[in-house]
Structures are given as structure tokens and as C-alpha cells.
Scaffold this active site. Structure first.
Site, PDB file in Angstrom:
ATOM      1  N   ASP A 407       0.899  -1.320   0.172  1.00 48.48           N
ATOM      2  CA  ASP A 407      -0.003  -0.492   0.187  1.00 48.48           C
ATOM      3  C   ASP A 407       0.636   0.873   0.047  1.00 48.48           C
ATOM      4  O   ASP A 407      -0.166   2.109  -0.612  1.00 48.48           O
ATOM      5  CB  ASP A 407      -1.066  -0.128   1.118  1.00 48.48           C
ATOM      6  CG  ASP A 407      -2.145  -0.806   1.252  1.00 48.48           C
ATOM      7  OD1 ASP A 407      -2.634  -0.892  -0.555  1.00 48.48           O
ATOM      8  OD2 ASP A 407      -3.117  -1.413   1.672  1.00 48.48           O
ATOM      9  N   TYR A 488     -10.251   0.684   1.882  1.00 46.67           N
ATOM     10  CA  TYR A 488      -9.504   0.321   3.491  1.00 46.67           C
ATOM     11  C   TYR A 488      -8.834   0.815   4.222  1.00 46.67           C
ATOM     12  O   TYR A 488      -8.382   2.017   3.460  1.00 46.67           O
ATOM     13  CB  TYR A 488      -8.571  -0.409   3.433  1.00 46.67           C
ATOM     14  CG  TYR A 488      -8.942  -1.989   4.176  1.00 46.67           C
ATOM     15  CD1 TYR A 488      -9.720  -3.486   3.183  1.00 46.67           C
ATOM     16  CD2 TYR A 488      -9.001  -2.838   5.345  1.00 46.67           C
ATOM     17  CE1 TYR A 488     -10.651  -4.697   3.502  1.00 46.67           C
ATOM     18  CE2 TYR A 488      -9.791  -3.864   6.113  1.00 46.67           C
ATOM     19  CZ  TYR A 488      -9.859  -4.414   4.826  1.00 46.67           C
ATOM     20  OH  TYR A 488     -11.124  -5.408   5.106  1.00 46.67           O
TER      21      TYR A 488
HETATM   22 CU   LIG Z   1      -9.298  -7.661   5.095  1.00 48.17          CU
END
Ligand SMILES: [Cu+2]
Ligand SMILES: *[C@@H]1O[C@H](CO)[C@@H](O)[C@H](O)[C@H]1NC(C)=O
Ligand SMILES: *[C@@H]1O[C@H](CO)[C@@H](O)[C@H](O)[C@H]1NC(C)=O
Ligand SMILES: *[C@@H]1O[C@H](CO)[C@@H](O)[C@H](O)[C@H]1NC(C)=O
Ligand SMILES: *[C@@H]1O[C@H](CO)[C@@H](O)[C@H](O)[C@H]1NC(C)=O
Ligand SMILES: *[C@@H]1O[C@H](CO)[C@@H](O)[C@H](O)[C@H]1NC(C)=O
Ligand SMILES: *[C@@H]1O[C@H](CO)[C@@H](O)[C@H](O)[C@H]1NC(C)=O
Ligand SMILES: *[C@@H]1O[C@H](CO)[C@@H](O)[C@H](O)[C@H]1NC(C)=O
Ligand SMILES: *[C@@H]1O[C@H](CO)[C@@H](O)[C@H](O)[C@H]1NC(C)=O
Ligand SMILES: *[C@@H]1O[C@H](CO)[C@@H](O)[C@H](O)[C@H]1NC(C)=O
Ligand SMILES: *[C@@H]1O[C@H](CO)[C@@H](O)[C@H](O)[C@H]1NC(C)=O
Length: 801
Positions: A407, A488
Site C-alpha cells: 500500500d 480500506y
Molecule cells: Cu481485510
């Protein structure tokens, strides 16, 4: 997520929160049964302050000036602007301003502080050295070439001067030496859509209309989306797999819950889309080598058309379902009746709470880091912060199987949005801003770091006897940031406790990335109509550079082992019992470690030359405070060498200025030969009484179930590591707090409430005034750097689409 970053104007919900009409919420004075018997620390308390009527609302942090200039402070607006101006004055770089640039122009991707070397910082903080020279870390996106690459540069020293400022390839933090050049597989992200993905989709428009009632052609009326694997397959040219998704039908970000189950493989080697090839289709676990083969099968009798995932309330996060009993009554909340009990210097990003103090830095790649963490005046940690976050998926389909997000490629700092007061942090928290650079501008995330103290609602200590009960409040301090990387949301909380311990917590919420359900049973649960939860591992790597009473430290272990022993007093009988087995991690060959079964082994960072009065080295122990993991997959086909930090729970290496980070944001671009291969840090160096660095992983094996819909919840998606003093102090330091009580109750009618000097709360609570004003949530403020225009800020918040 697909690699395009779009600029969204922040949509402000016009939700007006109505608070209960508490016309008089002033608390009554505490009723304490035996007021006359109260004692303060051995002497009688005569004074007791009356309620002053002052409001408890909105404390600010106490002001303080940092003892030093923060050596890790982000570049100032002027520094960033002057570096950009200087870069654009270098003809050899052949730069184009980002706003004017296409895919065949060179642009500046990043201008931020190059973190100074520890050697220089220590001599500044501890010795008589001057503040380290400041340098800019610059990343150029060199795309005016058939072989595009990212170029890392070191530019400095600052301030910029025509005489002394130089640029040089940044090479020393990388294990692979390539003059700071890393190939860019993502240079054609717009062309990829316009010249490839939309065209492939158009070639089967009849099928997407029939099967999914929709299309994705790059038009405003698209109802589908198409995106795929990350990192790309790199074993033979550059291969990608993509799949179709329904687009959300509302503003709710439900797209990652809407996979449709049709996949295609493309060979996108090189920068000429006319040479790219479509290498096959996959539907319902059947592979078709060509579009013709797929279409023929599709229109043949017996072709099985599977159901699709359709957006709806099930995928939206607003209130839904029966309201639980009494839920509309306003819930309990915490207040800070004496204002804040901590100090902050927002300019230097320096914070002090009780016996802890530290500096904060902030970077595009990894967000917030803490530096020079001192406890009772002594440095215990030089640096603590995130290095990288992996989300490694698996599945029977090539897109889930091919997904292993690293990420920092997208960036944590970039997406550390403004916190929601009263939700992300208590209503009495205080805030700091953070800034990051993008596209010749610096963006300020307003109020993106919060600081607060809370009562943990269980005592840190208690004891009862027949004569007295003693108990101590467990008040702790938190510094927190939340980063939303695509679907997320990661919440990072560093918690400081009265017992001298520090807790590192990461929690995850937001939308899962899900899979199409067909034949995926071995890789997750079916959780909706045509949806599988798609198993994945989250592994987040952190650096903790301990300096326990100096830099010469050693990691030791102490393991509880079962033994059979005969003792002089055991009548010659063998007794089955246990004892301690102690070892030292002597060199880097022993430096890859896991938490042991049954929690048998304690890992301790000690200074073997700093003994306590009983001859034991003073130190700090590390232990999971909530489950942690390392990656399940061995020798991942997706990652190859790009995330070698994920293979164990803990690593210990020797500190080097040339090994500041375990990961590099562009490692996905060349997974076999990444710029930083963490394995290369391990070359057998001694770790005995050396400056050592511990790298640890937090994370979870995430097998989403129905409870992950519509969003994963922070309460269970949680991992943590505790850093606790071990033989560090003569005894538990939490005895120092006055926030404790001893109640004598022997004798039935006689009692005494012994207190230790805590003042009474003096404010009154006007509940409405302590509520945050959520209509002030505005998102990021942006200042253009090239041309430099500091007086015309504007608001714009970017998120990963
Ligand atoms: Cu997850
Ligand atoms: C400079 O960049 C432009 C595109 O912005 C490109 O057309 C040109 O060839 C480049 N010049 C050199 C010398 O590389
Ligand atoms: C940091 O240390 C490395 C390794 O010694 C050195 O090459 C580099 O020049 C130093 N960086 C700065 C900014 O002084
Ligand atoms: C710093 O300077 C003082 C006075 O000049 C000297 O006594 C001290 O030893 C120096 N400290 C270090 C660490 O160099
Ligand atoms: C550097 O040189 C340029 C062009 O010669 C000039 O415009 C600029 O003012 C100089 N900058 C400094 C800091 O001297
Ligand atoms: C197909 O999609 C259109 C909008 O694009 C919608 O109006 C229509 O109801 C859909 N049909 C079905 C059968 O879902
Ligand atoms: C979408 O827009 C295109 C171009 O305007 C048009 O040809 C097409 O019919 C539209 N599709 C739908 C489903 O409305
Ligand atoms: C992809 O295409 C390149 C040439 O464009 C070729 O060298 C490579 O072998 C191809 N890869 C596969 C897996 O077919
Ligand atoms: C954060 O940024 C905003 C907008 O620029 C500014 O008004 C505010 O004072 C800053 N806050 C702090 C603590 O510096
Ligand atoms: C990892 O997998 C690759 C590809 O299958 C293989 O070539 C390599 O030897 C493996 N490495 C290890 C350490 O198992
Ligand atoms: C209760 O208090 C009275 C008055 O102080 C005292 O005389 C008596 O002994 C106490 N009773 C007990 C059981 O301690």
C-alpha cells in the site's frame, strides 16, 4: 484498486446532528460518604475547590516549546517551492508541470524531506553537533522514453542556493544499486483504459449487456467498471488479469463488493498498445484462449450464466435495520474536566505527556512516525513507525490470486484524512495538521493527527483486604491517525501508559475487496448473492529502533521450558517442573524470529551494560497485545522478493544509515529485483551490544464473513504490540500517580477515604458545548507550489478510486 487517482471534491454530508436538549446538565458535587476522613498523602486535606462554573468544553493542548528543532519536520512551503523552482531550472531533467503533462512527459512525483541520518541527528540531539543539513527527497516520473522509470534524487543542502545546492541520484537506502532508477510499469495508466481495457470490453459489448445489463466503454453512462491485479505478473514480459465489476449506484463506495466473475488476460509488455495482446478469458472456472472461443461458447446451448452482484442497501453503511433498545438516547462520553494534561508544540510537532515525550514526522509513503521517544528523560526509542502494509489475497480466480497490494505505492500520508471529531477521537481530543506533496502542490490534511487522554475504564492496579481496598485509575494517552487507502481504512494508534509501556495498535475498517463466488469455496465464505469474502492476509511492517540507555543494545530471550529435575530436597525423586532458558540473539543470522507456541518465549531488548541494582540488565520487552501474524504464503508468486519483511513476526538487524526502511513504495514495479530486498539486510553482523533495530509485523488473517458487510469493523479487525519496561525501573512507576485511592473499611462504622492530592474537577458540563461541530469538516487545503501561490489556498481531497 486500479491505479488511477482521481480528484474528488469533498462531498459534505448535510447531516445536522440534533443533540438532546439537556437544559441543565451540571453535575452535582460528588457525593462522598466520609468527606471528613479524607487524607491527602498522609496529611489532611483542608482545601476542596468549589465548582467554578467554567465550562469543560474544548481544551487545547498546553503550549510548550520543543527542546530542539524537529530534525524530521516536513519541508516548509518555502523549502518545497524553492526545490521545485530549482528542479524546473535544470534543463537536463526535461520536466513538464504535472497539470500539462501527458504519459510521455517527465514530471515531479514527490518533493519531501529526506529523513536525516541517525548519526547526524544523534550528534545534534545528544552532542554539540549542529542541526543536520536538510535535503529534499525528490522522485521524478521519467516517462519521456520507451523505458519509463522512477528516478530518486537527493537535492540539497537546503535552503536552495545556486552555489551549494546539488542533485545526485539517491542510492544509499536501496539494496539494489541502479543509480536510483526503478522501472515504471504504470506509465500508461490512461492509455491502458482508453486504448485497451475499454476496447476489450467493447469487443464483447453484446455479452456484457446480456450477462451484466451494462457496459464499460469509458462513457458517462457506464454502469460497469474494469480493473485487476496488483502487482502485475512479471515473469515473462508484463501480464495483467482484469475483471468486471458493477459500479455503485449511489455515492456509497460499494464497488469492491460487486465483482461479476468474468476475467481476461492481457500481455501489456512495452508502451505500444498496438502490440498488446489479449491472451484469454475466464468465466465459471473455464478458460477460453480467444474472444471467438469465448463468444462461441457463450451462445452455445448449455452455457451456464451465473447470477451477478447488484448494489443495494446491503452494501451501504447508513443506519439500517431495527434500532436497538434505548439506542436513540445519547451514549456515555468522556470529558476532560481540567482541560488537557499534555503539552504540544504544533510547529515542531513535539508532544509531551506525563513522563513521555516525542517528535512526530509525516511522509507521503508511510504517514505518521514517532521519533526520539523519551521516558523519564531518557531516550528509549529513536524511531517508531509503519514501513509497509501488505494485503495478500488468494482465490480460484486470477484477479484475487494475483492481488498482493503493497500500500505505500498508493501512500499512507496522502490518504491520512481529516479525523471525525467525537468519532475517530473523543470530543475532547486536540489535533495537528499534516502536509504532503503532490503535483506541484502541498496539501494540508487539517486535523489529521489527534492527541487525547482517556480513562481505560479498568483500573491499572487494585487490591482488596479485609481492612482496605486500593485502586488506581488507568489513564492513558493516544496519538492517532487514520489512512484510507482505497477501500480500506487503517487506524494507527500509539498509546502511552502510566506503567511505562507503549502500545502500537492498528485497526482496519472500510470495504473489503471481495471475490466472485463461483467455485471459490476453498478461499472464503459465500457472504451474499454471488459474493465470496476472499481470504487475505494483512501484514503491516513497523520499524522500532530501540535505544535503551544508549545505542548499545542486545535482544535476549527468556523461554519457559518444561524440565524434570532432581533437587537436594526432593527425596531423590525426579520432579516434573519448569525453568527459564535464556539466550541472546548474537548476530543477524539469528535475526528472523516468530512468537513461539504457548507464548513461551519473551523477547527483550536490553542494555547489557546497564544493570539494575540486582544485576539484571535494564530493558524493554515486546509482546503481542492482540493477535499478530506474518504472511501465510511461502515464496509468493506475486511478490517474489518485494516483501521479504512479511515472512516472520519479528526481525532484528544492525542499524545502518543505509538501511533506514524495510520497504520501498515502487517494489511492486520489479518484484524479482526490488530496490529494497529486506533479505539483503541480513549478512551475519553481530547484534551483541550494538545499535539494533527491531522490525515487527502486525496484521490478521482476514477471512471475511457476513459480519464484514457492509464494512469490516475496527472492534475485531485489530492487531497490537506492547512495548513494556522489563527490569527497567526499580518498581512499577504507576505508583507515582495521584489518581488512586485507598478506602479503609475495617470496623463497620469507621472508614477513611485516603486520597493523594488529586484536585476536584471544577468545571461544569454543558453537554452541547462539548460536542464537535461536524459542519466544520472541510477536507484538505491545497497550496500551489509551481508557480508558487501561497496566498490562494483552495480545498480539494483526493482518494483512490
Ligand atoms: Cu481485510
Ligand atoms: C523532453 O521531453 C519531451 C516530452 O515532454 C520529449 O518529447 C523530448 O524528446 C524530451 N527531450 C529529451 C532531450 O529527452
Ligand atoms: C547518510 O548516510 C549515508 C551512508 O553513510 C551517506 O551516503 C549519505 O550521504 C548520508 N546522507 C546525508 C543526507 O548526509
Ligand atoms: C560539548 O561541549 C562541551 C563544552 O564545550 C564539552 O564539555 C562536552 O564534552 C561536549 N560534549 C560532547 C558530547 O561532545
Ligand atoms: C539562481 O540563479 C537564477 C538564475 O540565474 C536566479 O534567478 C536566482 O535568483 C538565483 N537564486 C539564488 C538563490 O541565488
Ligand atoms: C438494466 O439497466 C438499466 C439501467 O442501465 C435499468 O434501467 C434496467 O432496469 C436494468 N434491467 C435489469 C433487468 O436489471
Ligand atoms: C450510453 O451513451 C452512448 C453514447 O452517448 C449511447 O450510444 C448509448 O446508447 C448509451 N447507453 C445506454 C445504455 O444508455
Ligand atoms: C508477452 O509479450 C512479450 C513481447 O511483447 C513476449 O516477449 C512475452 O513472451 C509475452 N509473455 C507471455 C507470457 O506470453
Ligand atoms: C491547520 O490548518 C488550518 C488551515 O490551514 C489552520 O487554520 C490551523 O490553524 C492549523 N492547525 C494547527 C494546529 O496548526
Ligand atoms: C520461489 O519461487 C520461484 C518461482 O517458482 C523459484 O524459482 C524460487 O526458487 C523459489 N525460491 C525459494 C526460496 O523457494
Ligand atoms: C463505632 O464508632 C464508635 C464511635 O467512633 C466507636 O466508639 C465504636 O467502637 C465503633 N465500633 C466499631 C465496631 O468499631
Amino acid at each position: 484498486m486500479k491505479h488511477t487517482v482521481s480528484f474528488l471534491s469533498l462531498w459534505l454530508a448535510s447531516i445536522f446532528v440534533i443533540f438532546p436538549q439537556f437544559t441543565d446538565a451540571r453535575p452535582q458535587p460528588k457525593s462522598i460518604a466520609f468527606r471528613n476522613g479524607r487524607q491527602k498523602n498522609g496529611y489532611h486535606s483542608g482545601t476542596k475547590r468549589q465548582l467554578s462554573g467554567a465550562s469543560c468544553a474544548a481544551p487545547a493542548a498546553q503550549s510548550i516549546s520543543a527542546p530542539d528543532i524537529n530534525p524530521w519536520a516536513s519541508l516548509s512551503d518555502d523549502e518545497a517551492a524553492s526545490v521545485l523552482k530549482w528542479l524546473f531550472g535544470q534543463p537536463t531533467l526535461n520536466l513538464t508541470a504535472t497539470a500539462d503533462a501527458g504519459e510521455w512527459d517527465n514530471t515531479v512525483l514527490l518533493v519531501e524531506l529526506m529523513e536525516p541520518n541517525k548519526t547526524d541527528v544523534i550528534s545534534y540531539l545528544d552532542g554539540n553537533g549542529t542541526a543536520p543539513s536538510r535535503y529534499a527527497h525528490v522522485v521524478l516520473d521519467h516517462r519521456a522514453s520507451v523505458d519509463p522509470y522512477y528516478q530518486d534524487l537527493l537535492v540539497g543542502p537546503l535552503p536552495v542556493s545556486n552555489v551549494t545546492t546539488r542533485m545526485q541520484p539517491l542510492t544509499y537506502p536501496y539494496t539494489r544499486q541502479t543509480e536510483g532508477k526503478i522501472r515504471n510499469l504504470d506509465a500508461d495508466s490512461n492509455t491502458l483504459y482508453s486504448e485497451w481495457l475499454y476496447k476489450v470490453s467493447a469487443s464483447i459489448l453484446d455479452i456484457t449487456l446480456d450477462l451484466f445489463n451494462g457496459s464499460v466503454l469509458g462513457l458517462d453512462n457506464d454502469t460497469l467498471d474494469v480493473w485487476g491485479i496488483d502487482p502485475l505478473w512479471q515473469y515473462d514480459g508484463v501480464i495483467r488479469w482484469d475483471t468486471f465489476w458493477s459500479l455503485p449506484t449511489t455515492e456509497m463506495d460499494s464497488g469492491t463488493l460487486l465483482p461479476l466473475g468474468l476475467f481476461f488476460k492481457s500481455n501489456v509488455t512495452g508502451r505500444d498498445p498496438s502490440k498488446w495482446t489479449l491472451d484469454g478469458w475466464l468465466y465459471n472456472d473455464i478458460f477460453y484462449a480467444t474472444t471467438d472461443e469465448f463468444r462461441t461458447a457463450y451462445y452455445s446451448p448449455g452455457f451456464e450464466k451465473l447470477p451477478m452482484n447488484i448494489d443495494g442497501e446491503w452494501a451501504w453503511t447508513d443506519q439500517a435495520g431495527d434500532i436497538p433498545p434505548l439506542d436513540t438516547n445519547f451514549p456515555p462520553m468522556s470529558v476532560a474536566p481540567s482541560g488537557s494534561r499534555y503539552f504540544a508544540d504544533p510547529e515542531q510537532k513535539y508532544v509531551k505527556w506525563m513522563d513521555f515525550e516525542f517528535y512526530i514526522s509525516f511522509s507521503r509513503d508511510t504517514g505518521m512516525h514517532l521519533h526520539d521517544i523519551r521516558y523519564k528523560g531518557e531516550r528509549i526509542i529513536y524511531e517508531l513507525g509503519l514501513q509497509e502494509a501488505l494485503a495478500h489475497y488468494a482465490g480460484n480466480d486470477p484477479v484475487q490470486s494475483g492481488t498482493a497490494y503493497l500500500d505505500t505505492y498508493y501512500g499512507f500520508g496522502t490518504y491520512a484524512f481529516e479525523l471525525v471529531k467525537g468519532y475517530d477521537c473523543p470530543s475532547h481530543a486536540t489535533y495537528m495538521n499534516t502536509t504532503f506533496y503532490t503535483a506541484e502542490t502541498t496539501h494540508t490534511h487539517i486535523d489529521s493527527i489527534c492527541l487525547f487522554e482517556v480513562d481505560s475504564n479498568y483500573p491499572i492496579q487494585r487490591h482488596s483486604t479485609s481492612a482496605y481496598v486500593s485502586a488506581t485509575k488507568n489513564i492513558f494517552f493516544t496519538v492517532r491517525t487514520v489512512c484510507t487507502v482505497g477501500n480500506y481504512d487503517y487506524m494507527f494508534s500509539y498509546e502511552f501508559h502510566m506503567d511505562g509501556s507503549i502500545n502500537v495498535n492498528v485497526r482496519a475498517s472500510g470495504y473489503i475487496q471481495s471475490a466472485f463466488f463461483a467455485k471459490n469455496g476453498d478461499y472464503g465464505y459465500q457472504i451474499h448473492d454471488a459474493l465470496s469474502g476472499s481470504m487475505h492476509d494483512h501484514v503491516l511492517n513497523f520499524k522500532i529502533d530501540f535505544d535503551i540507555l544508549g545505542t548499545a543494545n542486545t535482544m535476549t530471550t527468556s523461554t519457559n521450558v518444561p524440565v524434570s529435575e532432581v533437587y537436594p530436597w526432593s527425596d531423590g525423586q525426579t520432579r516434573n517442573t519448569m525453568k527459564l532458558q535464556r539466550t541472546q540473539i548474537t548476530n543477524e543470522d539469528e535475526g528472523k524470529l516468530d512468537w513461539t507456541s504457548n507464548g513461551a518465549t519473551q523477547y527483550i531488548i536490553q542494555n547489557l551494560d546497564q544493570l539494575n541494582e540486582y544485576g539484571n540488565p535494564r530493558g524493554y520487552r515486546i509482546l503481542p497485545s492482540s493477535p499478530t501474524i506474518h504472511v501465510t504464503i511461502e515464496n509468493s508468486s506475486n511478490l517474489v522478493n518485494a516483501a521479504q519483511w512479511a515472512t516472520h513476526d519479528i526481525f532484528v538487524t544492525r542499524q545502518h544509515d543505509t538501511e533506514p526502511r524495510s520497504a520501498y513504495p515502487y517494489n511492486t514495479q520489479d518484484v524479482a529485483n526490488p530496490a529494497i530486498n529486506f533479505n539483503d539486510f541480513f549478512d551475519g553482523e553481530s547484534l551483541l551490544q550494538e545499535d539494533i533495530v527491531v522490525w515487527f509485523n502486525l496484521g490478521m488473517h482476514h477471512v471475511p464473513h457476513t459480519g464484514d458487510l457492509p464494512n469490516t469493523v475496527f472492534s475485531t479487525a485489530h492487531s497490537g504490540l506492547q512495548i513494556m519496561p522489563l527490569n527497567y525501573l526499580p518498581r512499577d512507576p504507576s505508583r507515582e500517580t495521584v489518581n488512586q485511592v485507598r478506602i479503609q473499611y475495617a470496623g463497620g462504622n469507621t472508614s477513611q477515604v485516603v486520597e493523594f492530592g488529586q484536585q476536584e474537577p471544577t468545571c461544569s458540563i454543558d453537554v452541547e458545548s462539548v460536542q464537535p461541530d461536524l459542519e466544520k469538516y472541510v477536507g484538505d487545503v491545497v497550496i500551489r507550489k509551481f508557480p508558487y501561490d501561497p496566498n490562494n489556498p483552495y480545498f480539494e481531497t483526493d482518494s483512490i478510486e
